[in-house]
Design an enzyme around this catalytic site. Structure first.
Site, mmCIF file in Angstrom:
data_model
loop_
_atom_site.group_PDB
_atom_site.id
_atom_site.type_symbol
_atom_site.label_atom_id
_atom_site.label_comp_id
_atom_site.label_asym_id
_atom_site.label_seq_id
_atom_site.Cartn_x
_atom_site.Cartn_y
_atom_site.Cartn_z
ATOM 1 N N LYS A 18 0.866 -1.278 0.112
ATOM 2 C CA LYS A 18 0.091 0.105 -0.152
ATOM 3 C C LYS A 18 0.902 1.276 -0.009
ATOM 4 O O LYS A 18 0.733 2.128 -0.800
ATOM 5 C CB LYS A 18 -0.732 0.058 1.197
ATOM 6 C CG LYS A 18 -1.371 1.312 1.567
ATOM 7 C CD LYS A 18 -2.392 1.319 2.834
ATOM 8 C CE LYS A 18 -1.754 1.644 4.134
ATOM 9 N NZ LYS A 18 -1.258 2.804 4.579
ATOM 10 N N ASN A 19 2.015 1.087 0.868
ATOM 11 C CA ASN A 19 2.643 2.518 1.141
ATOM 12 C C ASN A 19 3.548 2.875 -0.080
ATOM 13 O O ASN A 19 4.122 3.883 -0.058
ATOM 14 C CB ASN A 19 3.086 2.680 2.652
ATOM 15 C CG ASN A 19 1.962 2.811 3.787
ATOM 16 O OD1 ASN A 19 1.286 3.002 3.439
ATOM 17 N ND2 ASN A 19 2.702 2.492 4.917
ATOM 18 N N ARG A 88 -4.617 10.392 4.672
ATOM 19 C CA ARG A 88 -3.672 11.476 4.575
ATOM 20 C C ARG A 88 -2.744 11.418 3.651
ATOM 21 O O ARG A 88 -2.287 12.574 3.292
ATOM 22 C CB ARG A 88 -3.007 11.410 5.987
ATOM 23 C CG ARG A 88 -3.881 11.183 7.285
ATOM 24 C CD ARG A 88 -3.020 10.949 8.408
ATOM 25 N NE ARG A 88 -1.789 12.085 8.510
ATOM 26 C CZ ARG A 88 -1.870 13.243 9.177
ATOM 27 N NH1 ARG A 88 -3.187 13.589 9.782
ATOM 28 N NH2 ARG A 88 -1.015 14.167 9.205
ATOM 29 N N CYS A 112 -4.836 12.711 13.541
ATOM 30 C CA CYS A 112 -5.361 11.346 13.388
ATOM 31 C C CYS A 112 -4.985 10.317 14.589
ATOM 32 O O CYS A 112 -4.570 10.627 15.384
ATOM 33 C CB CYS A 112 -4.710 10.848 12.004
ATOM 34 S SG CYS A 112 -3.331 9.486 12.252
ATOM 35 N N ARG A 117 0.802 14.170 13.560
ATOM 36 C CA ARG A 117 1.155 14.019 12.215
ATOM 37 C C ARG A 117 1.034 15.334 11.444
ATOM 38 O O ARG A 117 0.340 15.290 10.418
ATOM 39 C CB ARG A 117 0.235 12.887 11.421
ATOM 40 C CG ARG A 117 0.344 11.603 12.265
ATOM 41 C CD ARG A 117 -0.152 10.369 11.459
ATOM 42 N NE ARG A 117 0.406 10.029 10.354
ATOM 43 C CZ ARG A 117 0.031 9.219 9.456
ATOM 44 N NH1 ARG A 117 -1.138 8.615 9.633
ATOM 45 N NH2 ARG A 117 0.569 8.633 8.192
ATOM 46 N N ASP A 300 4.630 0.550 12.258
ATOM 47 C CA ASP A 300 3.621 -0.157 11.479
ATOM 48 C C ASP A 300 3.545 -1.685 11.887
ATOM 49 O O ASP A 300 2.501 -2.404 11.481
ATOM 50 C CB ASP A 300 3.811 -0.008 10.121
ATOM 51 C CG ASP A 300 3.329 1.457 9.671
ATOM 52 O OD1 ASP A 300 2.906 2.276 10.278
ATOM 53 O OD2 ASP A 300 3.411 1.710 8.289
ATOM 54 N N VAL A 322 7.839 6.734 17.261
ATOM 55 C CA VAL A 322 7.628 7.656 16.049
ATOM 56 C C VAL A 322 6.372 8.371 16.063
ATOM 57 O O VAL A 322 6.190 9.546 15.555
ATOM 58 C CB VAL A 322 7.442 6.547 14.730
ATOM 59 C CG1 VAL A 322 7.034 7.220 13.565
ATOM 60 C CG2 VAL A 322 8.824 5.829 14.689
ATOM 61 N N ARG A 392 -8.408 -0.658 4.839
ATOM 62 C CA ARG A 392 -7.602 0.333 4.055
ATOM 63 C C ARG A 392 -6.122 -0.389 3.850
ATOM 64 O O ARG A 392 -5.655 0.235 2.825
ATOM 65 C CB ARG A 392 -7.170 1.355 5.399
ATOM 66 C CG ARG A 392 -8.353 2.109 5.541
ATOM 67 C CD ARG A 392 -7.843 3.304 6.508
ATOM 68 N NE ARG A 392 -7.034 4.218 5.845
ATOM 69 C CZ ARG A 392 -6.305 5.275 6.250
ATOM 70 N NH1 ARG A 392 -6.984 5.620 7.396
ATOM 71 N NH2 ARG A 392 -5.589 5.883 5.521
HETATM 72 C C1 EPZ Z 1 4.474 6.628 6.342
HETATM 73 O O1 EPZ Z 1 3.715 8.183 7.159
HETATM 74 C C2 EPZ Z 1 3.250 5.669 6.262
HETATM 75 N N1 EPZ Z 1 2.289 6.012 5.497
HETATM 76 C C3 EPZ Z 1 2.727 5.281 7.803
HETATM 77 O O2 EPZ Z 1 1.853 4.203 7.561
HETATM 78 C C4 EPZ Z 1 4.165 4.889 8.907
HETATM 79 O O3 EPZ Z 1 3.485 4.684 9.856
HETATM 80 C C5 EPZ Z 1 4.991 6.000 8.640
HETATM 81 O O4 EPZ Z 1 5.478 6.460 7.343
HETATM 82 C C6 EPZ Z 1 6.144 5.826 9.556
HETATM 83 O O5 EPZ Z 1 6.954 4.843 8.875
HETATM 84 C C7 EPZ Z 1 2.579 5.982 4.066
HETATM 85 O O6 EPZ Z 1 3.536 5.640 3.602
HETATM 86 C C8 EPZ Z 1 1.202 6.064 3.354
HETATM 87 P P1 EPZ Z 1 6.272 10.258 8.565
HETATM 88 P P2 EPZ Z 1 4.091 9.543 6.815
HETATM 89 O O7 EPZ Z 1 6.242 11.625 7.759
HETATM 90 O O8 EPZ Z 1 4.937 9.666 5.680
HETATM 91 C C9 EPZ Z 1 6.431 13.453 11.952
HETATM 92 C C10 EPZ Z 1 0.142 2.624 8.054
HETATM 93 O O9 EPZ Z 1 -0.351 2.052 9.078
HETATM 94 N N2 EPZ Z 1 6.225 14.490 11.006
HETATM 95 O O10 EPZ Z 1 7.822 9.384 8.181
HETATM 96 O O11 EPZ Z 1 3.045 10.257 7.488
HETATM 97 C C11 EPZ Z 1 5.220 12.728 12.124
HETATM 98 O O12 EPZ Z 1 4.362 13.390 13.123
HETATM 99 C C12 EPZ Z 1 0.734 4.020 8.060
HETATM 100 O O13 EPZ Z 1 0.386 2.092 6.844
HETATM 101 C C13 EPZ Z 1 6.506 15.912 11.229
HETATM 102 O O14 EPZ Z 1 6.425 16.155 12.342
HETATM 103 O O15 EPZ Z 1 4.992 9.295 8.271
HETATM 104 C C14 EPZ Z 1 5.710 11.379 12.633
HETATM 105 O O16 EPZ Z 1 5.612 11.639 14.162
HETATM 106 C C15 EPZ Z 1 0.367 4.878 9.325
HETATM 107 N N3 EPZ Z 1 6.218 16.861 10.116
HETATM 108 C C16 EPZ Z 1 7.187 11.206 12.094
HETATM 109 O O17 EPZ Z 1 7.342 12.489 11.541
HETATM 110 C C17 EPZ Z 1 6.129 16.404 8.874
HETATM 111 O O18 EPZ Z 1 5.960 17.258 8.133
HETATM 112 C C18 EPZ Z 1 7.220 10.283 10.874
HETATM 113 O O19 EPZ Z 1 6.097 10.485 9.935
HETATM 114 C C19 EPZ Z 1 6.027 14.918 8.724
HETATM 115 C C20 EPZ Z 1 6.185 14.009 9.738
#
Ligand code: EPZ
Length: 413
Positions: A18-19, A88, A112, A117, A300, A322, A392
């Site tokens: 998916k991701n 998202r 969320c 996030r 995850d 995370v 999802r």
């Molecule tokens: C991706 O989310 C995945 N989603 C998530 O999968 C996964 O949990 C996550 O990466 C971490 O591995 C997709 O790929 C579609 P991040 P993403 O930006 O990109 C903070 C699932 O169950 N952050 O790496 O949104 C954030 O709040 C899901 O399939 C900021 O502060 O994750 C988090 O604490 C859920 N500012 C950390 O970074 C930003 O601008 C990592 O988030 C962006 C992120």
């Protein structure tokens, strides 16, 4: 509805990730002509992505696991609140729309179930490439004549932020350097896919990525990598039920952190042709984990691993670093007899002899998966509601588990 207690046996095939599929679908916005992506899983999030592409004006045709997208006639530049709030990852249209059309209007996602996030790092990065960004009634409005390459150092390695910036910088003028980039396999696949479209990206999979911007890109043809989180979930399903399962299409190098912890727990893990063979131990050993970015233990997989630890012979500690609120499954697992205490960002799990079936509620995607795993190991019947969360990210999960012997069926809520 799950009647637990059956050791799973047989072979299960992992679907496309998916991701990985989501950013690839949005990357097709970067080129004129027909792109084709195969091994696309049939999931609710993929349908949302397809709907968003169609609303932007792309022509999308899905047949089996193949998806044809023609983004030659894009007329919209907006990802509306209705879609962003259901998924998202819709914010990943920001980079491609801005790079290609000089404008994008994307709803801010808001909070969320697993944490705040924010997308501030996506926006800061795009601003560094010269985009003008302002907030208007809950929407991010971004404009740029042509993005200009720049050096961007992420405060933390963000998966989505790295993906948005890769797609934006691919069509920017000059060189972009991304520092402290995310290292996940999905980033490596996106960079390879963009390169196959004519982009010039080096270093994906390391913390520093160099992108030489090009003027145009060709349509995309690629096959989505296997879903490492689905694979990991089936590995735990085998381990928690006392089973013996070959998880086909799992890529060991994408799952080293999880496999290391499974081995520590006493689970038998052997590489076989195109997959990994999992043999459950007589006794599950307690193991501590701490989630982190790739190649660390994936957030995850945290909820699913916790389900496994509820059956361990002893006490384990799971720390989530995370996301700040990713323990929603704990209360539901407790309803099934699990002994878990939350201590700040950690959960302390004392293994119990038997989980008991109960009605429980899914709160997010991976939390739902942990409830399914607990249900497979519990006595009597577990009834999980709100399984739209599960849909999802897990393709036909009840069919795949039933083929391994699980007594599981879907009922209308
Ligand atoms: C991706 O989310 C995945 N989603 C998530 O999968 C996964 O949990 C996550 O990466 C971490 O591995 C997709 O790929 C579609 P991040 P993403 O930006 O990109 C903070 C699932 O169950 N952050 O790496 O949104 C954030 O709040 C899901 O399939 C900021 O502060 O994750 C988090 O604490 C859920 N500012 C950390 O970074 C930003 O601008 C990592 O988030 C962006 C992120």
């Amino acid at each position: 509805m799950i009647n637990g207690g059956v050791p799973l046996k047989g072979t299960v095939k992992v679907s496309g990730a998916k991701n990985s599929a989501l950013p690839l679908l949005f990357a097709t916005l970067l080129a004129d002509g027909q792109s084709t992506i195969t091994n696309v899983p049939e999931l609710r999030d993929i349908r949302t992505a397809v709907q968003l592409l169609a609303e932007l004006g792309a022509e999308v045709n899905r047949q089996d696991d193949s998806c044809d997208i023609d983004a030659s006639q894009i007329r919209g530049i907006e990802a509306p609140y209705e879609l962003v709030k259901t998924m998202r990852a819709s914010v990943l249209v920001l980079g491609p729309l801005l790079a290609r059309y000089g404008r994008a209007r994307v709803s801010l996602p808001g909070g969320c179930a697993i944490g705040a996030r924010p997308i501030d790092l996506h926006l800061k990065g795009l601003e560094a490439l010269g985009a003008r960004i302002h907030l208007d009634h809950g929407y991010v409005e971004a404009t740029a004549e042509r993005l200009i390459g720049a050096k961007i150092s992420f405060d933390l390695p963000t998966v989505g932020g790295t993906e948005n910036l890769l797609m934006a910088a691919a069509l920017a003028k000059g060189e972009t350097v991304l520092e402290n980039a995310a290292l996940e396999p999905e980033i490596v696949q996106l960079a390879a896919a963009l390169n196959s479209m004519g982009a010039k990206i080096e270093g994906a999979g390391t913390a520093i990525i160099h992108i030489q911007g090009v003027d145009t890109l060709q349509p995309l043809n690629c096959r989505v990598i296997p879903d490492r989180i689905e694979a990991g979930t089936f590995m735990i399903a085998a381990a928690i039920t006392g089973g013996d399962v070959v998880v086909q299409n799992s890529v060991r190098s994408d799952l080293e952190a999880l496999i290391g912890k499974l081995l520590e727990a006493g689970v038998g893990v052997n590489e076989v042709d195109q997959g990994v063979h999992i043999v459950a131990p007589d006794k599950i050993q307690p193991v501590n984990i701490r989630t982190s970015v790739f190649p660390g233990f994936p957030t995850d997989m945290q909820a699913q691993f916790m389900a496994l630890m509820t059956r361990a012979e002893g006490t384990s500690r799971i720390s989530e670093t995370v996301f700040e609120n990713r323990f929603m499954h704990v209360c539901e697992l407790q309803r099934m007899g699990a002994d878990i205490q939350i201590d700040g960002h950690s959960a302390i799990i004392r293994g119990v002899h038997q989980l008991t079936g109960a009605p429980v509620m899914a709160t997010d995607l991976r939390a739902s998966a942990s409830l399914v795993l607990a249900g497979l190991a519990a006595d009597n019947t577990t009834e999980i509601s709100r399984i739209y969360h599960l849909d999802r990210g897990y393709e036909k999960i009840e069919e795949k588990l039933a083929a391994l012997g699980a007594r599981i069926r879907r009922e209308q809520e």
